[in-house]
Design an enzyme around this catalytic site. Structure first.
Site, PDB file in Angstrom:
ATOM      1  N   CYS A  43      -3.404  -3.417   4.707  1.00 47.46           N
ATOM      2  CA  CYS A  43      -2.380  -4.677   5.215  1.00 47.46           C
ATOM      3  C   CYS A  43      -2.695  -5.919   4.945  1.00 47.46           C
ATOM      4  CB  CYS A  43      -2.251  -4.684   6.680  1.00 47.46           C
ATOM      5  SG  CYS A  43      -1.844  -3.147   7.234  1.00 47.46           S
TER       6      CYS A  43
ATOM      7  N   HIS B 219      -2.380 -10.008  12.622  1.00 45.26           N
ATOM      8  CA  HIS B 219      -1.765  -8.777  11.765  1.00 45.26           C
ATOM      9  C   HIS B 219      -1.163  -7.841  12.992  1.00 45.26           C
ATOM     10  CE1 HIS B 219      -1.076  -4.974   9.715  1.00 45.26           C
ATOM     11  NE2 HIS B 219      -2.146  -4.395  10.561  1.00 45.26           N
TER      12      HIS B 219
ATOM     13  N   GLU C 128       0.878  -1.179  -0.069  1.00 49.25           N
ATOM     14  CA  GLU C 128       0.104   0.021  -0.024  1.00 49.25           C
ATOM     15  C   GLU C 128       0.737   1.257   0.093  1.00 49.25           C
ATOM     16  OE1 GLU C 128      -1.972   1.120   3.957  1.00 49.25           O
ATOM     17  OE2 GLU C 128      -1.425  -0.845   4.594  1.00 49.25           O
TER      18      GLU C 128
END
Ligand code: HMG
Length: 389
Positions: free
Chosen positions: A112, A234, A80
């Protein structure tokens, strides 16, 4: 069906870091807010001659030799922090790594989450053509405005994985659980260099998506919460994963003691505390941290993975660690890289933060600074020039 998954995994982060104590002292903040409150110690800062391309190539270069590179049919590049609106950052990596001209390249974006999408798509491609290998790379620079709550959660890193049939590290199960919802928790319009974030809201949406993705996973999979010995989340900051895992344990009415719940994730947090958020790369750097730092043999163990990308898409999936996985790791190289990094003071951090960013085609020659294998040597005529250092 042949098992498909991660055959090799390697990561890279910059040589420079800012200790969050230095940031806290400059801001007049209690350092414990960062060390304890968000669970972070250091954040990686890219040198001016580094970006997502050079970090990606450095992460992937140990994974294969010239002969093995011929079997790589596809390079999926998840990021990103893209450097171009049209051309995939992966094409520069394709050249730097000397990949075959018959290897296709594409860039994927969904905050993400995109690395997990890339891994799942890679598994599907390999299931169709089991003799081929797919190279998945996730590479990002997490950057927020100075003097905002997000600043302490910056970082940078890239992770590269070979996805193959009969993998030697992780067999990924085909059943997944997803949750997608149009929310504005974190985003970066094309005209901005740093993300806009509604921080507290983003942590709530992360937890909500975890529950939803888990519920969806339980409909698709026979794997139960108690079948999973360890979990990788994450990692925007390590405390987020601790909160998430407590949340999931409560949802599943786990009978484990708090220390046992913590032990299921602590190995996955170690590298992130030293690197910071690496967006798409963070989940898989966390997995690398787990398998490289576990005191016990994880061979045969089931691992749960939670991938979250703001905006948002979330996915829960599972995999089994392959016995003998230890032979495939780059543990010593990774730990040396982290130990040999150079600490910067606040002024140096601000200099690194303000990376060259020509907007009108002017020429910028960039001094040699990175200790990585590849570097961004110049930006001229609107073109970025990458070389081997
Ligand atoms: P903040 O306002 O600076 O911090 O923002 P806070 O006041 O909420 O404090 C944080 C914690 O530190 C709190 O603990 C405090 O109590 C504690 P909690 O209440 O949460 O348990 N604290 C202390 N502890 C010990 N000693 C002290 C002390 N002082 C306070 N002296 C925030 C924190 C995370 C919101 C901010 O850093 C931020 O906006 N970060 C960026 C957004 C983010 O990372 N969101 C995470 C979920 S979204 C996501 O993961 C996606 C993402 O990776 C992007 C993508 O998908 O591409 C971000």
């Amino acid at each position: 069906m042949l098992p498909v998954g991660i055959d090799k995994i390697s990561f890279y982060t910059s040589n420079y870091y800012l200790d969050l104590r230095t940031l806290a002292c400059t801001q007049g903040t209690d350092p414990e807010k960062y060390y304890v409150g968000i669970g972070q110690e250091k954040m990686g800062m890219p040198a001016h001659d580094e970006d997502v391309v050079t970090m990606a190539a450095s992460a992937a270069s140990p994974l294969f030799d010239d002969e093995q590179s011929k079997t790589i049919s596809t390079l999926l590049f998840a990021t990103e922090s893209g450097i171009d609106q049209s051309k995939s950052a992966g094409i520069y990596v394709h050249r730097l790594l000397g990949l075959n001209a018959n290897c296709r390249v594409v860039e994927l974006k969904q905050a993400c989450y995109s690395a997990t999408a890339a891994v799942q798509m890679a598994c599907a491609l390999v299931a169709r053509q089991p003799e081929t290998t797919v190279l998945v790379i996730a590479s990002d620079v997490a950057k927020y405005e100075l003097d905002t709550p997000g600043e302490a959660t910056q970082g940078c890193g890239a992770v590269a994985m070979l996805i193959k049939a009969n993998p030697r590290i992780l067999e990924i199960d085909p059943q997944v659980g997803n949750h997608t919802e149009d929310v504005m928790d974190f985003w970066r319009p094309n005209y901005l260099k740093t993300a806009i974030v509604d921080g507290k809201y983003s942590t709530k949406i992360y937890l909500k998506s975890l529950k939803k993705a888990w519920e969806n996973f339980t409909l698709a999979s026979d794997v139960s919460f108690t079948d999973l010995s360890h979990f990788c989340y994450h990692l925007p900051f390590s405390r987020m994963a601790q909160k998430a895992h407590k949340h999931l344990s409560r949802v599943n009415k786990s009978s484990l003691e708090p220390e046992q719940i913590e032990a299921q994730i602590e190995g996955s947090l170690l590298y992130n505390k030293l690197i910071g958020n690496s967006y798409a790369a963070a989940l898989f750097i966390g997995f690398t941290s787990l398998i490289e730092n576990s005191n016990s043999d994880l061979g045969g163990k089931k691992i749960g993975f939670f991938s979250y990308g703001s905006g948002c898409v979330a996915e829960f999936f599972s995999g089994t660690v392959v016995p003998g996985y230890q032979q495939q790791l780059f543990k010593e190289q990774h730990q040396n890289m982290l130990e040999c990094r150079e600490e910067v003071d606040y002024e140096q951090y601000i200099t690194l933060y303000n990376a060259p960013d020509p907007q009108n085609g002017e020429s910028v020659i960039i001094d040699v600074d990175t200790t990585g294998k590849f570097r961004l040597a110049a930006i001229a005529n609107h073109k970025r020039e990458y070389v081997e250092r």
